[in-house]
Scaffold this motif. Structure first.
Motif, mmCIF file in Angstrom:
data_model
loop_
_atom_site.group_PDB
_atom_site.id
_atom_site.type_symbol
_atom_site.label_atom_id
_atom_site.label_comp_id
_atom_site.label_asym_id
_atom_site.label_seq_id
_atom_site.Cartn_x
_atom_site.Cartn_y
_atom_site.Cartn_z
ATOM 1 N N ILE A 53 0.844 -1.206 0.000
ATOM 2 C CA ILE A 53 0.000 0.000 0.000
ATOM 3 C C ILE A 53 0.871 1.246 0.000
ATOM 4 C CG2 ILE A 53 -1.582 1.368 1.421
ATOM 5 C CD1 ILE A 53 -3.041 -0.782 -0.030
ATOM 6 N N LYS A 54 1.898 1.259 0.809
ATOM 7 C CA LYS A 54 2.798 2.415 0.867
ATOM 8 C C LYS A 54 3.465 2.651 -0.488
ATOM 9 C CE LYS A 54 3.871 1.622 5.762
ATOM 10 N NZ LYS A 54 4.945 1.283 6.729
ATOM 11 N N ASP A 96 0.290 -11.377 -6.705
ATOM 12 C CA ASP A 96 0.850 -12.464 -5.897
ATOM 13 C C ASP A 96 0.258 -12.464 -4.492
ATOM 14 O OD1 ASP A 96 2.436 -14.632 -5.352
ATOM 15 O OD2 ASP A 96 4.204 -13.448 -4.807
ATOM 16 N N VAL A 97 0.091 -11.280 -3.905
ATOM 17 C CA VAL A 97 -0.480 -11.191 -2.554
ATOM 18 C C VAL A 97 -1.929 -11.678 -2.556
ATOM 19 C CG1 VAL A 97 -1.222 -9.569 -0.760
ATOM 20 C CG2 VAL A 97 1.054 -9.366 -1.763
ATOM 21 N N VAL A 98 -2.685 -11.323 -3.574
ATOM 22 C CA VAL A 98 -4.078 -11.777 -3.660
ATOM 23 C C VAL A 98 -4.134 -13.303 -3.747
ATOM 24 C CG1 VAL A 98 -6.136 -11.769 -5.115
ATOM 25 C CG2 VAL A 98 -4.945 -9.627 -4.641
ATOM 26 N N ILE A 112 -7.994 -8.126 1.599
ATOM 27 C CA ILE A 112 -6.729 -7.969 2.323
ATOM 28 C C ILE A 112 -6.144 -6.569 2.142
ATOM 29 C CG2 ILE A 112 -5.390 -8.952 0.388
ATOM 30 C CD1 ILE A 112 -3.449 -10.052 2.540
ATOM 31 N N PHE A 113 -6.270 -6.008 0.951
ATOM 32 C CA PHE A 113 -5.698 -4.674 0.739
ATOM 33 C C PHE A 113 -6.548 -3.583 1.382
ATOM 34 C CE2 PHE A 113 -3.357 -6.871 -2.652
ATOM 35 C CZ PHE A 113 -2.078 -6.443 -2.340
ATOM 36 N N GLN A 114 -7.842 -3.877 1.523
ATOM 37 C CA GLN A 114 -8.683 -2.927 2.246
ATOM 38 C C GLN A 114 -8.258 -2.876 3.718
ATOM 39 O OE1 GLN A 114 -12.880 -3.766 1.974
ATOM 40 N NE2 GLN A 114 -13.430 -2.228 3.498
#
Length: 205
Positions: A53-54, A96-98, A112-114
């Motif tokens: 996110i950063k 990849d994270v998803v 997850i990103f939320q």
């Protein structure tokens, strides 16, 4: 040419930690690798998403400014290529994270990103509050010092005024002469007393 460019971002430590937990080697003398609890893996993956996110925010903030500088000729094409490469890398990282999130928990990849974004905003809010509190403390300390200085100066001026008021009055030359004349008149009896004139009259008779 793209491969020879330096990376836009530094090492991705949360990703490295997650991958190291996911692929732990067996301990010496043992055939199986230690089992990592899902909760630990989820926490590590969430930290990885937080770092992503950063980086996404940094990419978004830099893209417009960098594009303008490129059009003006203020930066070279190599820097722009470096930026585009970082943009592609972050896109691959998000995918990849998803996938990892869905493997750990079904449909977690959709949220997850939320969750990571909320963590980022909360961290920024805490930093802002801490900064405000620190500034308030510095301001308070400054005002305490300033108030102490003002009080000290006031008390000093007040003491000087009291000393001036307590000084005895200065006797002038005229006052001294007047006081000496008064003393002589008192010692000499002043003008002739009525009793002395009577004695003189009797002597004449």
């Amino acid at each position: 040419k793209s491969l020879s460019l330096e990376p836009w971002f530094g090492p991705h430590l949360p990703r490295d930690i997650y991958l190291s937990l996911l692929h732990l080697e067996p301990e010496p003398g043992k055939e199986k690798s230690p089992t990592i609890p899902d909760g630990v893996l989820k926490a590590a993956l969430l930290q990885r998403a937080l770092e992503d996110i950063k980086r996404i925010l940094e990419i978004r903030n830099a893209k417009q400014a960098l594009s303008s500088l490129l059009q003006r000729g203020s930066v070279g094409d190599d820097l722009w290529q470096q930026f585009l490469r970082a943009e592609k890398e972050i896109e691959a990282e998000l995918r990849d994270v998803v996938e990892e999130a869905n493997a750990l928990q079904p449909n977690w990849g959709q949220t997850i990103f939320q969750s990571a974004n909320e963590m980022h905003h909360n961290a920024m809010l805490r930093e802002k509050i801490t900064s405000i509190q620190a500034k308030g403390k510095r301001d308070r300390e400054w005002w305490d010092r300033e108030k102490a200085t003002i009080q000290s100066n006031f008390m000093k001026e007040l003491g000087d005024d009291e000393k001036e008021t307590a000084k005895p009055a200065t006797v002038t030359g005229t006052d001294k002469v007047g006081s000496e004349e008064d003393a002589v008149m008192v010692e000499g009896g002043g003008p002739a007393a009525p009793g002395s004139s009577k004695k003189k009259r009797k002597a004449k008779k």
